[in-house]
Design an enzyme around this catalytic site. Structure first.
Site, PDB file in Angstrom:
ATOM      1  N   ASP A 103     -36.663 127.595  54.602  1.00  0.00           N
ATOM      2  CA  ASP A 103     -36.187 127.651  53.227  1.00  0.00           C
ATOM      3  C   ASP A 103     -36.832 126.502  52.458  1.00  0.00           C
ATOM      4  O   ASP A 103     -37.547 125.679  53.032  1.00  0.00           O
ATOM      5  CB  ASP A 103     -34.655 127.620  53.180  1.00  0.00           C
ATOM      6  CG  ASP A 103     -34.082 126.337  53.752  1.00  0.00           C
ATOM      7  OD1 ASP A 103     -34.844 125.385  54.016  1.00  0.00           O
ATOM      8  OD2 ASP A 103     -32.869 126.287  53.964  1.00  0.00           O
ATOM      9  N   PHE A 107     -31.317 124.941  48.403  1.00  0.00           N
ATOM     10  CA  PHE A 107     -29.916 125.307  48.618  1.00  0.00           C
ATOM     11  C   PHE A 107     -29.105 124.131  49.166  1.00  0.00           C
ATOM     12  O   PHE A 107     -27.998 123.867  48.725  1.00  0.00           O
ATOM     13  CB  PHE A 107     -29.830 126.507  49.566  1.00  0.00           C
ATOM     14  CG  PHE A 107     -28.446 127.060  49.702  1.00  0.00           C
ATOM     15  CD1 PHE A 107     -27.926 127.917  48.743  1.00  0.00           C
ATOM     16  CD2 PHE A 107     -27.637 126.725  50.777  1.00  0.00           C
ATOM     17  CE1 PHE A 107     -26.627 128.423  48.848  1.00  0.00           C
ATOM     18  CE2 PHE A 107     -26.348 127.218  50.900  1.00  0.00           C
ATOM     19  CZ  PHE A 107     -25.851 128.078  49.931  1.00  0.00           C
ATOM     20  N   GLN A 204     -33.230 135.219  41.508  1.00  0.00           N
ATOM     21  CA  GLN A 204     -31.893 134.760  41.137  1.00  0.00           C
ATOM     22  C   GLN A 204     -31.353 135.673  40.033  1.00  0.00           C
ATOM     23  O   GLN A 204     -31.927 136.734  39.788  1.00  0.00           O
ATOM     24  CB  GLN A 204     -31.954 133.285  40.689  1.00  0.00           C
ATOM     25  CG  GLN A 204     -32.244 132.306  41.827  1.00  0.00           C
ATOM     26  CD  GLN A 204     -31.088 132.191  42.832  1.00  0.00           C
ATOM     27  OE1 GLN A 204     -29.979 132.691  42.606  1.00  0.00           O
ATOM     28  NE2 GLN A 204     -31.372 131.578  43.985  1.00  0.00           N
ATOM     29  N   GLY A 231     -28.971 133.459  45.969  1.00  0.00           N
ATOM     30  CA  GLY A 231     -27.753 133.403  45.167  1.00  0.00           C
ATOM     31  C   GLY A 231     -26.749 134.489  45.488  1.00  0.00           C
ATOM     32  O   GLY A 231     -25.966 134.890  44.631  1.00  0.00           O
ATOM     33  N   ASP A 281     -30.804 136.022  57.448  1.00  0.00           N
ATOM     34  CA  ASP A 281     -30.481 134.862  58.285  1.00  0.00           C
ATOM     35  C   ASP A 281     -29.058 134.476  57.965  1.00  0.00           C
ATOM     36  O   ASP A 281     -28.588 134.680  56.842  1.00  0.00           O
ATOM     37  CB  ASP A 281     -31.391 133.674  57.977  1.00  0.00           C
ATOM     38  CG  ASP A 281     -30.943 132.952  56.716  1.00  0.00           C
ATOM     39  OD1 ASP A 281     -31.218 133.463  55.618  1.00  0.00           O
ATOM     40  OD2 ASP A 281     -30.282 131.901  56.832  1.00  0.00           O
ATOM     41  N   HIS A 350     -24.867 134.867  73.239  1.00  0.00           N
ATOM     42  CA  HIS A 350     -24.300 136.217  73.110  1.00  0.00           C
ATOM     43  C   HIS A 350     -24.300 136.688  71.656  1.00  0.00           C
ATOM     44  O   HIS A 350     -24.781 137.782  71.343  1.00  0.00           O
ATOM     45  CB  HIS A 350     -22.879 136.275  73.669  1.00  0.00           C
ATOM     46  CG  HIS A 350     -22.134 137.482  73.187  1.00  0.00           C
ATOM     47  ND1 HIS A 350     -22.406 138.743  73.672  1.00  0.00           N
ATOM     48  CD2 HIS A 350     -21.201 137.647  72.201  1.00  0.00           C
ATOM     49  CE1 HIS A 350     -21.653 139.626  73.023  1.00  0.00           C
ATOM     50  NE2 HIS A 350     -20.921 138.983  72.125  1.00  0.00           N
TER      51      HIS A 350
END
Lengths: 386, 386
Positions: A103, A107, A204, A231, A281, A350
């Site tokens: 990224d 953020f 955005q 966003g 993600d 897991h």
């Protein structure tokens, strides 16, 4: 202000199939310098050059993640981009060996740091670790990611909160576009283009359809090899989130990958795949694991629960990893009770395999042509068992 | 008071070689129900049914430990012996799948619990977790270990401190012998003998040679299939410790395994192998790992050190594990700085492999006939590089 820039790399993105019913879900393949990524894909989050508690080889061989995500904000603070650049990039530094997406750091600047001041040039903030003042502009964000040798770098954007005013969201869109130009220019001057690495733009616009449209169209003009929906999951309802994703995937070019940032639950992922999103993600599966939660096709399990004390059945025999099949619920409850870190490790492996595998299954059903039916049935099952 | 008891299992212990020079070091093979253990051997400590932070399969395949140790005191508190018995024993419960040795719980009662009261019947104490009152006598200690299905169970003993008076140490020896009789009797009534599992006696006697001799001789009369040296590394000097081990290995029968409990450094292990000791356990390599320390043939490394910031060389290319060879010192320093648990996992795997492999090398040199020369040279190298 926005000088004409050379063109970015052509996106090496091959659409293999789109769902005949919804014209939404698609199966594709994204060729990156460090490897090929079949999509739809879930990317485990490796914030500080590690997917918390899990060895990189288990992410490769057991979780079978084709790509992971790194956080520029954190890596820039520690160990610093210079160390990672000298190590040959993030993938080499952490011995992951596969593709990484990073990224932009924006953020985290907005969510973690203090005393930030945003101008058209970038954002000045204080590190949440030691209060050190740092400046991050579009050029810096891209140069850091070039140093990390990210297969996919993200433009610096401004991410407003769900309930910000229209005025604030509009200002965020305009600044995001301005920065996208600057990011592209800086990227073209780095080693990324020559090495086939990619820079994605971030859409955005919040809850305002016209602003989402404006943002997407302005970015598409820059012809990025891929686009993200930013966003979302910032406080809005699931319904609003899916609506926003739907608006944007309709506008974005069909032949480029679409990445929805920072989401979501298993059912949200399937719904967004249905809307034509390709990449996701989220920290949720790994964070939930460290709190004793396991995802299964019938909903989540809280392994702290007393009822598992003598439950010697496998954690989840339907998920194809040794972590899911080898260890009993009783053993995992014991590890959680005794605060042993191995509980987090086993549950993270897991949960991540569960998410990665869910996207693998989605892909197979897209290729088979029955994604919508399968997905609806999967969601029903998950929700009824929860 | 000490009724005649049936005989224990014959020890399935095969001496392959003893060192021609010192008549001390020996290579052997210990056949246990869950697998064969080549000796000399280092046993990783899995206190609470987990070697902290490491997956059982990495202990098997990477550390290559032939046997691990569990702590009866901790396992009896959580999850409790009933849960583990129902799971099929400790090895099955934690999915280790190989041999386990368990201590009697006595050492932790003396070091961790509060308000203990010792009589000839056993010890009454309060759990260090919740203050619950618990009684542990020789019968209870053995029955719990039978429930854990330990390949090797240990007799309950009384472990005095290094500076306790002769009177106290003598009393500890007498009670240890008394309890050894009771342990043997209880063991014969359990499922251990039929399943080929073993009960070992523990020699006490502290720094008093005659008391060590008395303790050893009294235990040997009971004809255990193996013997441990207890009450070492409890505050005495290394010289005193080695002297005590030497006294005892001279007295103990040559055809039975000898286990020195709770030790030691790499050089101490080699010196004790030279004195005829076969088995060791110690939390040091795993605990040091969680504090950022790595063992190497040239001494220890403190990976917190600033000097490793840009040191991209392998952690330790001379230790044959991916944890040692794949990750750089720079990366490990970063993980430690950012408090990522993966640092502890990688360093634990490395350190344990280092200790296990050191015993493998010792064994090869014993079989080759040059153990003394090799060992002296190894120790010189280790100490000069530290």
């Amino acid at each position: 202000m926005n000088p004409p820039v050379q063109s970015l790399n052509e996106s090496k993105f091959r659409i293999l199939s789109s769902c005949p019913i919804s014209d939404g879900a698609r199966a594709s393949s994204l060729c990156l310098p460090s490897g090929e990524v079949p999509t739809p894909v879930f990317m485990p989050v490796g914030t500080q050059a590690t997917v918390k508690g899990v060895l990189p080889r288990d992410i490769r061989e057991v979780v079978q993640a084709p790509i992971i995500l790194g956080n520029t904000y954190h890596l820039n603070l520690r160990p610093g981009v210079d160390v990672i650049r000298k190590a040959g990039g993030l993938s080499d530094f952490m011995k992951w060996g596969g593709p990484v997406l990073t990224d932009s750091g924006g953020f985290q600047v907005f969510s973690l740091s203090k005393l930030r001041k945003i101008t058209d040039e970038g954002v000045r903030f204080r590190s949440h670790l030691d209060g050190r003042e740092i400046f991050l502009g579009p050029k810096e964000a891209v140069e850091i990611q070039d140093g990390l040798r990210s297969d996919i770098a993200m433009c610096l954007d401004v991410c407003p909160a769900a309930n910000d005013s229209r005025e604030d969201v509009e200002s965020a869109v305009n600044r995001t576009t301005l920065w996208a130009h600057a990011c592209k220019e800086a990227w073209m001057n780095g080693s990324g283009p020559a090495e086939g690495r990619n820079l994605f733009g971030i859409v955005q616009g919040g809850r305002f359809k016209d602003l989402r449209r404006q943002s997407a169209e302005q970015l598409v003009e820059l012809n990025f090899p891929g686009y993200a929906v930013g966003g979302v999951s910032v406080g809005e309802s699931e319904e609003e989130m899916l609506e926003q994703v739907g608006w944007i995937t309709e506008i974005l070019p069909k032949d480029k990958p679409r990445y929805v940032m920072g989401v979501g639950t298993p059912t949200q992922l399937l719904k967004m795949v249905g809307l034509g999103a390709d990449m996701f993600d989220c920290v949720m599966p790994s964070r939930a694991a460290r709190h004793g939660m396991a995802y299964t096709a019938n909903g989540t399990l809280n392994l702290r629960n007393e009822k598992f004390k003598e439950d010697f059945s496998s954690l989840d025999e339907n998920t194809d990893s040794f972590a899911s099949q080898e260890f009993s619920k009783s053993y995992l409850r014991h590890l959680i009770q005794t605060k042993e870190s191995l509980a987090g490790t086993i549950l993270t492996i897991h949960n991540l395999r569960f998410f990665v595998s869910l996207m693998e299954q989605a892909r197979l059903h897209i290729l088979k042509g029955d994604f919508e039916t399968w997905s609806s049935s999967w969601i029903r099952n998950y929700e009824s068992g929860a």
